[in-house]
Write an enzyme that holds these catalytic residues in place. Structure first.
Site, PDB file in Angstrom:
ATOM      1  N   ASP A 189       9.462   2.936  -0.423  1.00  0.00           N
ATOM      2  CA  ASP A 189       8.413   3.617   0.334  1.00  0.00           C
ATOM      3  C   ASP A 189       8.618   3.259   1.805  1.00  0.00           C
ATOM      4  OD1 ASP A 189       6.246   4.655   1.551  1.00  0.00           O
ATOM      5  OD2 ASP A 189       4.738   3.639   0.317  1.00  0.00           O
ATOM      6  N   LYS A 193       4.680   9.117   8.791  1.00  0.00           N
ATOM      7  CA  LYS A 193       4.472   8.557  10.134  1.00  0.00           C
ATOM      8  C   LYS A 193       5.480   9.081  11.169  1.00  0.00           C
ATOM      9  CE  LYS A 193       2.011   4.614   8.196  1.00  0.00           C
ATOM     10  NZ  LYS A 193       0.618   4.617   8.558  1.00  0.00           N
ATOM     11  N   TYR A 197       0.867  -1.185   0.000  1.00  0.00           N
ATOM     12  CA  TYR A 197       0.000   0.000   0.000  1.00  0.00           C
ATOM     13  C   TYR A 197       0.897   1.226   0.000  1.00  0.00           C
ATOM     14  CZ  TYR A 197      -3.475   3.423   1.590  1.00  0.00           C
ATOM     15  OH  TYR A 197      -4.299   4.517   1.702  1.00  0.00           O
TER      16      TYR A 197
HETATM   17  N1  PLP Z   1       2.981   4.255   2.175  1.00  0.00           N
HETATM   18  C1  PLP Z   1       2.960   3.335   3.150  1.00  0.00           C
HETATM   19  C2  PLP Z   1       3.988   2.245   3.161  1.00  0.00           C
HETATM   20  C3  PLP Z   1       1.982   3.382   4.147  1.00  0.00           C
HETATM   21  O1  PLP Z   1       1.960   2.458   5.097  1.00  0.00           O
HETATM   22  C4  PLP Z   1       1.024   4.423   4.097  1.00  0.00           C
HETATM   23  C5  PLP Z   1      -0.038   4.508   5.121  1.00  0.00           C
HETATM   24  O2  PLP Z   1      -0.253   3.638   5.919  1.00  0.00           O
HETATM   25  C6  PLP Z   1       1.093   5.365   3.071  1.00  0.00           C
HETATM   26  C7  PLP Z   1       2.092   5.254   2.133  1.00  0.00           C
HETATM   27  C8  PLP Z   1       0.107   6.488   3.004  1.00  0.00           C
HETATM   28  O3  PLP Z   1       0.336   7.378   4.035  1.00  0.00           O
HETATM   29  P1  PLP Z   1      -0.837   8.364   4.532  1.00  0.00           P
HETATM   30  O4  PLP Z   1      -1.867   7.508   5.190  1.00  0.00           O
HETATM   31  O5  PLP Z   1      -0.120   9.286   5.490  1.00  0.00           O
HETATM   32  O6  PLP Z   1      -1.339   9.073   3.334  1.00  0.00           O
END
Ligand code: PLP
Length: 427
Positions: free
Chosen positions: A238, A266, A143
């Site tokens: 990511d 985060k 994700y």
């Molecule tokens: N990338 C990863 C690996 C994530 O775990 C998340 C959210 O859980 C995101 C991107 C998206 O982040 P946000 O919820 O701050 O938009």
């Protein structure tokens, strides 16, 4: 008798879809109603009915120091007394950027945004501009936020609710996203070779957290680096979830593989909205205003979020990181032993302060493996754990976290309660 949580959720559902501001909070993956939280302190949260839980969700990862950490509260209060937002440069943005660049030297420059979604979306735009190509490759169950390009066989809440491809994403956009199984370098190689017009980027969660917790096989990330180089594509890690959790310096430090671009979120906001994308200087200088690739944000680099992020990362020294990682290992080892004693098919793993488990005896290496775990057993276990005051993510396809506030007493209590919960689901 109706609880206060239930009453508030009834009101919430009348005015917001599902009563929540983000879908996984609705407990759709485990059934039942979510509790409504009132406050948190350290490793614990309390709901509006006064029930106490040891929290392993930690706002889905950001709270590396735990709830209401005094260092974070003091830093935010001090910043807030000077104003909440300016939309002109603040020194704290440069301080946090310098700190991140010191800990992750391959991130030579970065740009702050307000959410992980914006970070990954912008990184992909930059990769497309830099390569002049449109296609990207992601992994089944990973994700990367809710931008159109990523809602193709995505993990996290998308998988929990069984909606791997979202309505509203144009086919013309979705078809530019290729999806390979995680830990399958041969499939990536084949897809990279056959991608019409070539690949702009391979984007990966270096340790998957959004399909449950799935570590990479030792050869996998080095193979991705090689395939990206051969294909003339960028490699994007990511690290929105893994950043400052799987190692003090993230995936590059842990696995020795250097990506071209990295996305963060985060932990770098310490519980306030902050995220970032960064990497090679030549790439980052393509962003406006030094370059022509456009991305902007009213609240990015917000001074309260910068203060919370700085306080969190300053406290999170390599020594503290090692201490939290040690406690995470203790918890995961204890859980494995409890499951073995009770004859429950179970696997559990961790990296730094990130951990997870599946009800499946064989190790989980792909999202297909994760889906083959005993999801019904997870649901029962989740509720038994919650009833005993342990809050785990309400989905079998999410990771768990640990904070500096989870001491030996909390780990011991968690092991006792989860052992009891295991007993309840197998009896
Ligand atoms: N990338 C990863 C690996 C994530 O775990 C998340 C959210 O859980 C995101 C991107 C998206 O982040 P946000 O919820 O701050 O938009």
């Amino acid at each position: 008798m109706s609880t206060r949580s239930a009453q508030i959720m009834r009101r919430a559902r009348a005015v917001t879809p599902g009563g929540v501001s983000s879908p996984v909070r609705a407990f759709g993956g485990v059934g039942g109603d979510p509790f409504v939280v009132e406050r948190g302190e350290g490793a614990r949260i309390w709901d509006v009915d006064g029930r106490e839980y040891i929290d392993y969700v930690l706002s889905w990862g950001p709270l590396a120091l735990g709830h209401a950490a005094p260092a974070v509260l003091d830093a935010v209060a001090a910043a807030m007394a000077r104003g909440t937002s300016f939309g002109i440069p603040c020194e704290s943005e440069t301080e946090l950027a310098e700190l991140i660049v010191r800990r992750m030297p391959h991130v030579e420059m970065l740009r702050f945004v307000s959410s992980g979604t914006e970070a990954t979306m912008s990184a992909i735009r930059l990769a497309r501009a830099a390569t002049g190509r449109d296609a990207i490759l992601k992994f089944d169950g990973c994700y990367h936020g809710h931008a159109d390009s990523f809602l193709v066989r995505a993990g996290s809440g998308v998988a929990t609710l069984g909606l791997p491809n979202s309505p509203g994403v144009p086919d013309q956009v979705a078809c530019l996203t290729l999806v390979a199984p995680f830990n399958d370098a041969d499939a990536v190689c084949r897809m990279a070779r056959s991608a019409a017009g070539g690949l702009a980027a391979i984007i990966v969660e270096p340790v998957v957290g959004n399909a449950g917790f799935i570590p990479p096989d030792p050869a996998f990330l080095p193979a991705l680096r090689q395939i990206a180089d051969e294909a003339g594509a960028l490699l994007i890690f990511d690290e929105v979830m893994t950043g400052f959790r799987i190692a003090p310096g993230g995936a590059r430090e842990r696995f020795g593989v250097t990506p071209d671009l990295t996305t963060l979120g985060k932990v770098i906001g310490g519980g306030l909205p902050a995220a970032a994308y960064g990497g090679r200087r030549d790439l980052m200088e393509m962003m406006a205003p030094t370059g022509a690739v456009y991305q902007a944000d009213t609240l990015s680099g917000n001074p309260l979020a910068m203060a919370a992020g700085l306080a969190t990362l300053r406290a999170l020294t390599p020594e503290l990181h090692a201490r939290i990682a040690g406690r995470t290992t203790r918890l995961v080892t204890g859980l494995r032993a409890a499951a073995a004693r009770r004859g429950v098919p179970f696997s559990a793993e961790s990296a730094g302060s990130m951990w997870g488990f599946f009800f499946r005896a064989e190790p989980v290496r792909t999202f297909t493996d994760a889906r083959a775990s005993d999801v019904a057993l997870f649901r029962r276990f989740f509720h038994e754990a919650l009833a005993r005051g342990v809050y785990l993510a309400p989905s079998p396809f999410e990771s768990a976290f640990m904070s500096a506030a989870h001491g030996d007493a909390e780990i011991g209590a968690t092991l006792d309660r989860l052992d009891d919960a295991l007993g309840a689901v197998v009896s």
